[in-house]
Design a protein around this motif. Structure first.
Motif, short mmCIF file in Angstrom:
data_model
loop_
_atom_site.label_atom_id
_atom_site.label_comp_id
_atom_site.label_asym_id
_atom_site.label_seq_id
_atom_site.Cartn_x
_atom_site.Cartn_y
_atom_site.Cartn_z
N HIS A 60 0.84 -1.20 0.00
CA HIS A 60 0.00 0.00 0.00
C HIS A 60 0.87 1.25 0.00
O HIS A 60 2.06 1.19 0.32
N ASP B 135 -0.05 -4.21 6.42
CA ASP B 135 -0.45 -3.59 7.69
C ASP B 135 -1.83 -4.03 8.16
O ASP B 135 -2.37 -3.45 9.10
N ASP C 270 6.25 4.37 4.60
CA ASP C 270 7.13 3.36 5.20
C ASP C 270 7.12 2.04 4.42
O ASP C 270 7.87 1.12 4.75
N HIS C 271 6.26 1.95 3.39
CA HIS C 271 6.21 0.74 2.56
C HIS C 271 6.64 1.02 1.12
O HIS C 271 7.30 0.20 0.50
N HIS D 185 -7.18 -0.73 6.28
CA HIS D 185 -6.09 0.16 6.73
C HIS D 185 -5.88 1.24 5.67
O HIS D 185 -5.68 2.41 5.99
N HIS E 167 1.73 3.83 1.71
CA HIS E 167 2.22 4.56 2.87
C HIS E 167 3.74 4.63 2.76
O HIS E 167 4.38 3.67 2.34
ZN ZN Z 1 0.36 1.55 6.48
#
Ligand code: ZN
Length: 279
Positions: free
Chosen positions: A59, A154, A63-64, A137, A61
């Motif tokens: 996804h 997540d 941090d990914h 999420h 975000h």
């Molecule tokens: Zn996330």
């Protein structure tokens, strides 16, 4: 062959950091390249013996996904994901884009090279993955099934419940995704943060029960009169004050879900500051 490389981005929301998974020998799929940190890119490039041929992102975000572009430039491998940060939102959440606040950690620059849909198969020389759309999420969240294991991003974390922050987070979608994952009966979950979860059905049931307990607490508090998400979070959660804003986002997700179910209501269009009351 599966390797896990932990990114150096620990925090209250990411736990020990982001797990970047490398799957395969000759052709390697990187699942969640993680944050855009040079030392992490170097660790990924040095880890595998084969060639990185696929970059899969659960996804959008930061941090990914933020490291995807640099890793793609370094390897020539395409980036595969459900879509950009806006993709896959439920109609309810789409209607709240302007008013619900939120947007923590969104990677608005993320543009996958190839879009994946639910059920798509991705194949390397010695592995096959199936994309499973698991919103909740985030609307564009995919999990990836590999034999009897599921890379679940997540949706289910090894150590805590996940943040559901509207309009990216949708609690009703999240419940459906938990059911979907349970129905796959994976032997093992590989979350993007924290340790693997073996025999995950009890953990999934526990997460569902946890959210249902929260719903019951919110309904009980609303019996005393209309309230805002932030006030309910302060009343219900027993956590350090720095974590309360995230808790308020989760409570807002519950309140919106209760509104969709006809149990709660607001007198005006829903915002993060709305007073919610029982109907
Ligand atoms: Zn996330």
């Amino acid at each position: 062959m599966l390797q896990t490389i932990l990114a150096p981005n620990p925090s209250p929301l990411t736990g020990p950091g982001t797990n970047t998974f490398l799957l395969g020998e000759a052709e390697i799929a990187v699942i969640d390249p993680g944050p855009d940190i040079a030392s992490h890119h170097a660790a990924i490039l040095q880890a595998g013996r084969g060639r990185i041929t696929h970059i899969l992102v659960t996804h959008a975000h930061l941090d990914h996904s933020a490291g995807a572009a640099a890793l793609s430039a370094a390897t020539g491998a395409p980036v595969l994901a459900f879509g950009d940060a806006d993709a896959g939102r439920s109609p309810m959440m789409q209607s709240l884009v302007e008013t619900a606040g939120g947007g923590e950690g969104r990677d608005t620059a993320f543009r996958p090279d190839r879009l994946l849909r639910d059920g798509d198969r991705i194949e390397g020389a010695d592995w096959v993955l199936t994309a499973i759309h698991t919103p909740g999420h985030m609307g564009n969240h995919l999990s990836f099934l590999w034999e009897d294991r599921l890379f679940c991003g997540d949706v289910i974390l090894g150590w805590s419940s996940t943040l559901i922050s509207p309009p990216d987070g949708d609690l009703l979608d999240y419940f459906r995704s938990l059911d979907r994952i349970a129905a796959l009966r994976p032997a093992r979950l590989l979350p993007a943060h924290g340790d693997p979860v073996a025999g995950p059905l009890p953990r999934i049931a526990e997460l569902r029960a946890h959210r249902q307990d929260r719903t019951a607490q919110i309904l009980a508090a609303l019996r005393d009169g209309p309230a805002k998400a932030a006030d309910l979070a302060a009343q219900i959660y027993d956590i350090p004050p720095p974590l309360l804003p995230a808790a308020a986002r989760n409570v807002l997700a519950h309140l919106i879900a209760l509104t969709q179910l006809g149990v709660a209501a607001t007198s005006t269009k829903i915002t993060a500051e709305s007073d919610f009351s029982l109907r």
